[in-house]
Enzyme design. Structure first.
Site, PDB file in Angstrom:
ATOM      1  N   ASP A  77      32.811  37.009  34.786  1.00 38.92           N
ATOM      2  CA  ASP A  77      33.831  37.911  35.309  1.00 38.92           C
ATOM      3  C   ASP A  77      34.369  37.343  36.615  1.00 38.92           C
ATOM      4  O   ASP A  77      33.739  36.497  37.247  1.00 38.92           O
ATOM      5  CB  ASP A  77      33.236  39.305  35.547  1.00 38.92           C
ATOM      6  CG  ASP A  77      34.267  40.282  36.117  1.00 38.92           C
ATOM      7  OD1 ASP A  77      35.429  40.236  35.674  1.00 38.92           O
ATOM      8  OD2 ASP A  77      33.909  41.082  37.012  1.00 38.92           O
ATOM      9  N   SER A  78      35.525  37.845  37.013  1.00 33.57           N
ATOM     10  CA  SER A  78      36.101  37.407  38.276  1.00 33.57           C
ATOM     11  C   SER A  78      35.316  37.948  39.465  1.00 33.57           C
ATOM     12  O   SER A  78      35.498  37.475  40.580  1.00 33.57           O
ATOM     13  CB  SER A  78      37.550  37.878  38.369  1.00 33.57           C
ATOM     14  OG  SER A  78      37.609  39.287  38.253  1.00 33.57           O
ATOM     15  N   TYR A 126      41.649  38.230  39.988  1.00 33.20           N
ATOM     16  CA  TYR A 126      42.442  37.295  39.198  1.00 33.20           C
ATOM     17  C   TYR A 126      43.853  37.838  38.933  1.00 33.20           C
ATOM     18  O   TYR A 126      44.767  37.075  38.605  1.00 33.20           O
ATOM     19  CB  TYR A 126      41.773  37.046  37.842  1.00 33.20           C
ATOM     20  CG  TYR A 126      40.622  36.059  37.877  1.00 33.20           C
ATOM     21  CD1 TYR A 126      40.191  35.472  39.066  1.00 33.20           C
ATOM     22  CD2 TYR A 126      39.977  35.698  36.690  1.00 33.20           C
ATOM     23  CE1 TYR A 126      39.134  34.569  39.076  1.00 33.20           C
ATOM     24  CE2 TYR A 126      38.928  34.789  36.694  1.00 33.20           C
ATOM     25  CZ  TYR A 126      38.505  34.228  37.887  1.00 33.20           C
ATOM     26  OH  TYR A 126      37.473  33.326  37.889  1.00 33.20           O
ATOM     27  N   GLY A 127      43.991  39.159  39.037  1.00 40.21           N
ATOM     28  CA  GLY A 127      45.257  39.813  38.700  1.00 40.21           C
ATOM     29  C   GLY A 127      46.509  39.109  39.211  1.00 40.21           C
ATOM     30  O   GLY A 127      47.407  38.798  38.443  1.00 40.21           O
ATOM     31  N   CYS A 176      35.943  40.547  31.352  1.00 41.08           N
ATOM     32  CA  CYS A 176      37.048  40.809  32.265  1.00 41.08           C
ATOM     33  C   CYS A 176      38.300  40.867  31.403  1.00 41.08           C
ATOM     34  O   CYS A 176      38.574  39.940  30.630  1.00 41.08           O
ATOM     35  CB  CYS A 176      37.135  39.664  33.268  1.00 41.08           C
ATOM     36  SG  CYS A 176      38.627  39.672  34.263  1.00 41.08           S
ATOM     37  N   ASN A 177      39.041  41.968  31.522  1.00 43.89           N
ATOM     38  CA  ASN A 177      40.212  42.132  30.656  1.00 43.89           C
ATOM     39  C   ASN A 177      41.316  41.133  30.969  1.00 43.89           C
ATOM     40  O   ASN A 177      41.934  40.576  30.068  1.00 43.89           O
ATOM     41  CB  ASN A 177      40.728  43.571  30.765  1.00 43.89           C
ATOM     42  CG  ASN A 177      39.838  44.540  30.011  1.00 43.89           C
ATOM     43  OD1 ASN A 177      40.056  44.790  28.844  1.00 43.89           O
ATOM     44  ND2 ASN A 177      38.815  45.062  30.674  1.00 43.89           N
ATOM     45  N   THR A 178      41.558  40.888  32.267  1.00 44.70           N
ATOM     46  CA  THR A 178      42.592  39.928  32.659  1.00 44.70           C
ATOM     47  C   THR A 178      42.271  38.550  32.110  1.00 44.70           C
ATOM     48  O   THR A 178      43.127  37.875  31.525  1.00 44.70           O
ATOM     49  CB  THR A 178      42.675  39.841  34.200  1.00 44.70           C
ATOM     50  OG1 THR A 178      42.842  41.154  34.725  1.00 44.70           O
ATOM     51  CG2 THR A 178      43.825  38.975  34.639  1.00 44.70           C
ATOM     52  N   GLU A 212      36.180  50.242  44.339  1.00 45.19           N
ATOM     53  CA  GLU A 212      35.867  49.310  45.433  1.00 45.19           C
ATOM     54  C   GLU A 212      35.533  50.086  46.707  1.00 45.19           C
ATOM     55  O   GLU A 212      34.587  49.742  47.427  1.00 45.19           O
ATOM     56  CB  GLU A 212      37.056  48.360  45.698  1.00 45.19           C
ATOM     57  CG  GLU A 212      37.468  47.499  44.503  1.00 45.19           C
ATOM     58  CD  GLU A 212      36.567  46.281  44.289  1.00 45.19           C
ATOM     59  OE1 GLU A 212      35.783  45.985  45.188  1.00 45.19           O
ATOM     60  OE2 GLU A 212      36.646  45.670  43.199  1.00 45.19           O
ATOM     61  N   CYS A 258      39.495  48.215  31.518  1.00 41.75           N
ATOM     62  CA  CYS A 258      39.172  47.486  32.758  1.00 41.75           C
ATOM     63  C   CYS A 258      37.685  47.692  32.993  1.00 41.75           C
ATOM     64  O   CYS A 258      37.179  48.804  32.840  1.00 41.75           O
ATOM     65  CB  CYS A 258      39.990  48.046  33.929  1.00 41.75           C
ATOM     66  SG  CYS A 258      39.498  47.370  35.539  1.00 41.75           S
ATOM     67  N   THR A 259      37.000  46.607  33.357  1.00 38.61           N
ATOM     68  CA  THR A 259      35.539  46.698  33.459  1.00 38.61           C
ATOM     69  C   THR A 259      35.078  47.589  34.611  1.00 38.61           C
ATOM     70  O   THR A 259      33.926  47.989  34.652  1.00 38.61           O
ATOM     71  CB  THR A 259      34.911  45.293  33.612  1.00 38.61           C
ATOM     72  OG1 THR A 259      35.548  44.637  34.696  1.00 38.61           O
ATOM     73  CG2 THR A 259      35.073  44.489  32.348  1.00 38.61           C
ATOM     74  N   HIS A 260      35.974  47.898  35.545  1.00 42.06           N
ATOM     75  CA  HIS A 260      35.594  48.821  36.624  1.00 42.06           C
ATOM     76  C   HIS A 260      35.535  50.273  36.134  1.00 42.06           C
ATOM     77  O   HIS A 260      34.872  51.105  36.737  1.00 42.06           O
ATOM     78  CB  HIS A 260      36.617  48.769  37.768  1.00 42.06           C
ATOM     79  CG  HIS A 260      36.447  47.612  38.700  1.00 42.06           C
ATOM     80  ND1 HIS A 260      36.784  46.325  38.354  1.00 42.06           N
ATOM     81  CD2 HIS A 260      35.972  47.542  39.976  1.00 42.06           C
ATOM     82  CE1 HIS A 260      36.541  45.517  39.377  1.00 42.06           C
ATOM     83  NE2 HIS A 260      36.049  46.224  40.369  1.00 42.06           N
TER      84      HIS A 260
END
Lengths: 301, 301
Positions: free
Chosen positions: A20-21, A52-53, A83-85, A162, A210-212
């Site tokens: 993941d990022s 990464y977005g 990570c979706n991105t 975050e 989104c993984t968050h």
């Protein structure tokens, strides 16, 4: 015919690589560790280059291939791009380039959403970038061309997580349990505001793209009500992984005590450990720092 | 929010619609009846216009939509296109046009093949048309772009099955058990000849991409050896169906005695019944003739 036979191993104790990022992919790692309790995980969080977005597709591809090669060098049996991105940008090229098989988080979530919806209207909660990429819409409509997809960008959700991580993880010194500490009246109303456009549709299934977002599952479920089913890409990816390892005879042996390892490009390992342990649901015992130079050596454009 | 809630039914006793150009789809219906033992099936075999292979894509689309509308009019809860040719040509348009959800046989087989292969080389056994359509290659590579697909056209396999059905079904007056009567030394060598090109590859997984082929599973497994795993689209489609009905709360109630019904465009119901019962593994008790005129009225281009 024997020489082309696959080795008839019934198990494979090598770790599952998860990339993941940053920290978000630890929701996927957590789901894997919970459901596949004998599997060891090797997690790489490219925290230093996160998020990464805002980056170009080419850049994200290069980063994903660097991390992929690094995980290959550490003898993983499969890689999960958690990570979706990065899945949207780099899954195809990673599958074509790497020797180890690679899966992403989008296809499993898309399939689960189709199999769940009865109104054939699916919402996708994701960052603006993932929504704009159309990756979920393509994945969903390639399996059922008659399903309407409503992309719902939720950029503030990552900020909420975050923000809470920055305070909650350190102050409370405990692991996350069922997303409860992220379920306050303030967060509920913030989340409900973002989700209100979905209330005007016939969407009966929403994918957390989104993984968050599994960290906000409580407030999201509350805002959507009991008529809407919430599909977690993290959980569905774990199911897919289980099916894959089972079919390939590559599950870890049942008498194996899993050994999870973590690598981060961040210079601040203590910070990664605190927030990471919180998301992963258990202490990150073994963390190494990976230098960006080391990653860059693994793969160059 | 209640008005957009999905009805919280925990079960749905309406039949599953299964559509094929003829008898081959009964291998799929058989697999469904075996694994989902409370489900009722409504099967439509368009025997009079069989085979679909030599027809244009547009024609196959029209036929599929006619049968789809006919099944909708008979209140099925979902439609399975149990035919590879019709899935390749008509699944997308059927999903876009019909009100009832529709699944095909290609995506489940493709996914299972990817999840099974360790060499990342997959063979697809199918009719020449299905191989040429590239539908399996697309379905497989959309999920894993790093998997090599070896299309192996096996036109003679349908002939073998049709030939055996024409004799076996009538002479022996018993139902097929484990494909055993299709497993003779002559058939074995005929099948082995067709499959010999696969022996020169590193293929470790082969998809049966034609609904007739599960009837030849015995000789196919014998020819490929134990190093190659055989994936049946019929069984994988049943798994997918189970996942769908389970997630949607649409399985039939556990106290339901299933009622299977069959419709054919053939004028010879006795012939359909004999060969059909043989493939389905139990007598086709309730068969109706459907006039082509009636089907054509359901949908016009």
């Amino acid at each position: 015919m024997d020489d082309r036979c696959v080795s008839p191993l019934a198990y494979d104790n090598r770790p599952i690589g998860v990339f993941d990022s940053g920290l978000g992919g630890l929701t996927v790692a957590r789901s894997i560790a919970t459901s596949l309790s004998h599997e060891s995980i090797y997690y790489v969080g490219d925290t230093k280059r996160c998020p990464y977005g805002p980056r170009s597709e080419n850049e994200v591809r290069t980063f994903a291939l660097q991390a992929g090669r690094w995980l290959e060098a550490h003898d993983v049996k499969i890689i999960v791009i958690a990570c979706n991105t990065a899945t949207a940008a780099a899954l195809t090229v990673a599958q074509q380039t790497l020797d180890v098989p690679v899966i992403g988080v989008i296809a499993p979530g898309a399939r689960a959403a189709i199999n769940t919806t009865r109104t054939r209207k699916v919402g996708v909660l994701a960052t603006e970038l993932t929504v704009r990429s159309g990756a979920y819409t393509r994945a969903i409509q390639s399996l059922d061309a008659g399903v309407d997809v409503y992309g719902c960008p939720a950029p503030s959700f990552v900020n909420i997580v975050e923000r809470e991580l920055a305070t909650g993880a350190h102050l409370q010194e405990r692991w996350l349990e069922d997303g409860d500490i992220f379920d306050t009246p303030e967060i509920r109303s913030e989340v409900a505001r973002t989700l209100s456009p979905i209330a005007d549709t016939e969407v009966d299934t929403v994918v957390l793209g989104c993984t968050h977002f599994p960290l906000l599952a409580g407030p999201i479920r509350h805002a959507l009500g009991t008529g809407v089913r919430v599909v977690s890409s993290a959980e569905e990816t774990t199911r897919e992984l289980k099916d894959i390892l089972h079919r390939r005879g590559q599950l870890a042996a049942a008498d194996v005590e899993p050994q999870h390892r973590f690598a981060t490009t961040s210079d601040n390992i203590a910070e990664f450990a605190a927030a990471g342990s919180f998301i992963f649901g258990q202490p990150l015992k073994s963390i190494v720092h990976v230098d960006l130079g080391e990653l860059e050596e693994m793969y160059r454009r």
